[in-house]
Motif scaffolding. Sequence first.
Motif, PDB file in Angstrom:
ATOM      1  N   LEU A  45       0.852  -1.176   0.000  1.00 16.09           N
ATOM      2  CA  LEU A  45       0.000   0.000   0.000  1.00 16.09           C
ATOM      3  C   LEU A  45       0.892   1.231   0.000  1.00 16.09           C
ATOM      4  O   LEU A  45       1.531   1.531   1.008  1.00 16.09           O
ATOM      5  CB  LEU A  45      -0.889   0.012   1.247  1.00 16.09           C
ATOM      6  N   PRO A  46       0.997   1.967  -1.105  1.00 12.92           N
ATOM      7  CA  PRO A  46       1.857   3.148  -1.109  1.00 12.92           C
ATOM      8  C   PRO A  46       1.270   4.267  -0.249  1.00 12.92           C
ATOM      9  O   PRO A  46       0.261   4.878  -0.595  1.00 12.92           O
ATOM     10  CB  PRO A  46       1.919   3.537  -2.589  1.00 12.92           C
ATOM     11  N   ILE A  47       1.885   4.494   0.880  1.00 17.04           N
ATOM     12  CA  ILE A  47       1.528   5.611   1.757  1.00 17.04           C
ATOM     13  C   ILE A  47       2.680   6.597   1.640  1.00 17.04           C
ATOM     14  O   ILE A  47       3.676   6.523   2.363  1.00 17.04           O
ATOM     15  CB  ILE A  47       1.335   5.146   3.215  1.00 17.04           C
ATOM     16  N   GLY A  48       2.574   7.494   0.681  1.00 13.15           N
ATOM     17  CA  GLY A  48       3.729   8.263   0.244  1.00 13.15           C
ATOM     18  C   GLY A  48       3.811   9.658   0.828  1.00 13.15           C
ATOM     19  O   GLY A  48       2.819  10.248   1.262  1.00 13.15           O
ATOM     20  N   ILE A 101      -2.729   9.624   9.064  1.00 18.42           N
ATOM     21  CA  ILE A 101      -2.433   8.816   7.882  1.00 18.42           C
ATOM     22  C   ILE A 101      -1.937   7.433   8.309  1.00 18.42           C
ATOM     23  O   ILE A 101      -2.279   6.412   7.703  1.00 18.42           O
ATOM     24  CB  ILE A 101      -1.405   9.537   6.997  1.00 18.42           C
ATOM     25  N   GLY A 102      -1.135   7.388   9.382  1.00 16.30           N
ATOM     26  CA  GLY A 102      -0.704   6.102   9.921  1.00 16.30           C
ATOM     27  C   GLY A 102      -1.882   5.272  10.411  1.00 16.30           C
ATOM     28  O   GLY A 102      -1.904   4.042  10.253  1.00 16.30           O
ATOM     29  N   PHE A 103      -2.861   5.917  11.006  1.00 15.93           N
ATOM     30  CA  PHE A 103      -4.077   5.224  11.442  1.00 15.93           C
ATOM     31  C   PHE A 103      -4.817   4.644  10.238  1.00 15.93           C
ATOM     32  O   PHE A 103      -5.255   3.479  10.254  1.00 15.93           O
ATOM     33  CB  PHE A 103      -4.963   6.203  12.207  1.00 15.93           C
ATOM     34  N   LEU A 104      -4.944   5.421   9.154  1.00 11.74           N
ATOM     35  CA  LEU A 104      -5.558   4.912   7.922  1.00 11.74           C
ATOM     36  C   LEU A 104      -4.777   3.718   7.401  1.00 11.74           C
ATOM     37  O   LEU A 104      -5.383   2.718   6.968  1.00 11.74           O
ATOM     38  CB  LEU A 104      -5.601   6.022   6.867  1.00 11.74           C
ATOM     39  N   PRO A 107       4.604   7.161   9.325  1.00  8.29           N
ATOM     40  CA  PRO A 107       3.778   6.150   8.658  1.00  8.29           C
ATOM     41  C   PRO A 107       4.125   5.881   7.204  1.00  8.29           C
ATOM     42  O   PRO A 107       3.525   5.005   6.579  1.00  8.29           O
ATOM     43  CB  PRO A 107       2.386   6.772   8.731  1.00  8.29           C
ATOM     44  N   PHE A 108       5.110   6.611   6.646  1.00  2.64           N
ATOM     45  CA  PHE A 108       5.266   6.620   5.193  1.00  2.64           C
ATOM     46  C   PHE A 108       6.198   5.506   4.704  1.00  2.64           C
ATOM     47  O   PHE A 108       7.219   5.216   5.316  1.00  2.64           O
ATOM     48  CB  PHE A 108       5.780   7.986   4.735  1.00  2.64           C
ATOM     49  N   ASP A 158     -13.628   6.917  13.984  1.00  2.00           N
ATOM     50  CA  ASP A 158     -13.369   8.352  13.978  1.00  2.00           C
ATOM     51  C   ASP A 158     -11.972   8.547  13.400  1.00  2.00           C
ATOM     52  O   ASP A 158     -10.961   8.306  14.070  1.00  2.00           O
ATOM     53  CB  ASP A 158     -13.459   8.920  15.395  1.00  2.00           C
ATOM     54  N   THR A 159     -11.910   8.976  12.140  1.00  5.99           N
ATOM     55  CA  THR A 159     -10.618   9.010  11.437  1.00  5.99           C
ATOM     56  C   THR A 159      -9.718  10.132  11.930  1.00  5.99           C
ATOM     57  O   THR A 159      -8.511  10.097  11.685  1.00  5.99           O
ATOM     58  CB  THR A 159     -10.829   9.152   9.919  1.00  5.99           C
ATOM     59  N   TRP A 160     -10.276  11.141  12.605  1.00  4.40           N
ATOM     60  CA  TRP A 160      -9.454  12.226  13.120  1.00  4.40           C
ATOM     61  C   TRP A 160      -8.963  11.930  14.536  1.00  4.40           C
ATOM     62  O   TRP A 160      -7.792  12.097  14.846  1.00  4.40           O
ATOM     63  CB  TRP A 160     -10.212  13.547  13.095  1.00  4.40           C
ATOM     64  N   ASN A 161      -9.874  11.464  15.387  1.00  4.46           N
ATOM     65  CA  ASN A 161      -9.484  11.124  16.759  1.00  4.46           C
ATOM     66  C   ASN A 161      -8.874   9.731  16.859  1.00  4.46           C
ATOM     67  O   ASN A 161      -8.432   9.314  17.926  1.00  4.46           O
ATOM     68  CB  ASN A 161     -10.686  11.248  17.696  1.00  4.46           C
ATOM     69  N   MET A 162      -8.875   9.007  15.744  1.00  4.97           N
ATOM     70  CA  MET A 162      -8.197   7.708  15.617  1.00  4.97           C
ATOM     71  C   MET A 162      -8.747   6.686  16.617  1.00  4.97           C
ATOM     72  O   MET A 162      -8.007   6.039  17.359  1.00  4.97           O
ATOM     73  CB  MET A 162      -6.676   7.876  15.768  1.00  4.97           C
TER      74      MET A 162
END
Length: 584
Positions: free
Chosen positions: A216-219, A488-491, A244-245, A550-554
Amino acid sequence: MATFTAQTPLFDVMRDPAGHEILASHVPDLAANPLLHTLYHYQLGLILGTEESLRDDPQKRAEILAKIEALDPVPAGQDRSVRDIERPSGYEPDSVETGSAAAEYPAEARKWQRFELTLQGSSHGNPFTDVDLHATFSNGDRTLRVPGFYDGNGTYRIRLLVPAEGGWSFTTESNARSLDQITGSFTAAGTEPASRGVVRVADKFHFAYDDGTPYLPIGTTSYVWTHQGNELEEQTLASLKSGPFNKMRMCVFPKSYLFNENEPGIYPYEGSLQEGFDYTRPNPAYYHHLERRISQLEELGVEADLILFHAYDRWGFSTMNAAADDLYVKYVTARLASHRNIWWSLANEYDLMFEKTTEDWERFAAIVQENDPNQHLLSIHNCREFYDHSRPWVTHCSIQRRDIYKTAEMTTEWREQYGKPVVIDECAYEGNIDQGWGNITGEEMTRRFWEGAIRGGYVGHGETYVHPEDILWWAKGGELRGTSPDRIGFLRRILEESPGGHLEPLPGHWDAPSAGIKDRYELIYFGFNQPTYRRFVKPQDQTFQIDVIDTWNMTVETLPGTFSGRFRIELPGRQFVAVRLRAV
């Protein structure tokens, strides 16, 4: 084509060869201005009227404008004529014994690791241009033609990223007699446990390593982080290690632009800023440093998305003639293709390199493919106009947004148009500079990552927060200061938990994108909407567990019980919420 006027955008004048020459000759400070690319959309008359060197000279302004108005505009690009550098048929005299060069190489190697053959030969003339060297490697019925390169001080190298275990043999070919017809063999053992091979396109729109492990490219982007000196470069590596990258967009050449006005400590060619550079003599020390940093990225599990050309230049590297360009592409490919974690990007914002034509880009792509036996991923990146990503050599779409607001939302359209993985390498940057491409919030950066992921694509990160010493991550690396990297790391963790290791879009919701596997796994993203509840209709005989993310509060909250048929769930009424349905 219409003639130029005072109302013509500066961009259109600068990409015309004659217009560019007039401005570079009469207003050199403008042509060399690191802010030049921020001025492109302004009218020519306004630019000339506000240029410092012309402010008190209306007559000169009028003369320059008149010369440009008299031009007959031509399409972008120009004939750079010198297309090849002729090599002598015999670099060494007949008295030199064929294959007499001292050769050094290991008897054992490993699959998906580098094998290197080192040869000691002559260094007279210019070995970078005069010597042609390659080797043919054989493993059973498989043969690979691998280019060599000159590494200075009479040393030549041929490098192979070994693609298979077993017995290998090689034979060199060269117009230098001492380097010709050298033979040898080695045995390649199986891979080390952590080695997974090269990243390839998988399942049409996604990526996987050679061993089948999904990638999964997390660039992120840090264009010239390798030009900043040891202390800052090591800090960048430390930030990547804890961040996370797993992909870094970076340039081979240094950069001259906003917040990029410092000189690099070392240059890619012999020469100097004052006396000019010899584009036929690459500087091996420059590439030793670059190779070290690429290897360190590999140790961190980070792919090096290497940009070969860009327009932000005050050294002449962007305007070399065609022969010098070709020599450079061949040299870089021969040196670096043995790195497992290389991605090739022909250009950052190819359409701002006005001297180069589609013919040039197509030729560069062919050179890379010919000289990279492992066929790493290959792309090209735009500013205003997309390159034709349907070209067969383009492995994936490397995209900069073209709309001020819409970015990841276009993933669906681009997947349908090109039928290839969509990597939005530049969706804008989290930061607070004056440019619209560099002042979105962490919330918006995170939203764009989620939006692109749910639509089956991959979005890239960068940061442009004002810094007293102009150390912006997007250019120079250093520390990650934004609020989006943790999210982004949580995603990334959510994506890695999905069946199959990637997301494929699903139909069924008109007001929110969703992805997953029908009736088994579904991830729905509400973005900047804020529902307080949601109704679903699912098969009566299929039961689901439901997570509210909750994508912001992870946070991930698993709702009590299970659900099937028609049902309603309660939601927090906040933005940036996703719902995950998992079949029991």
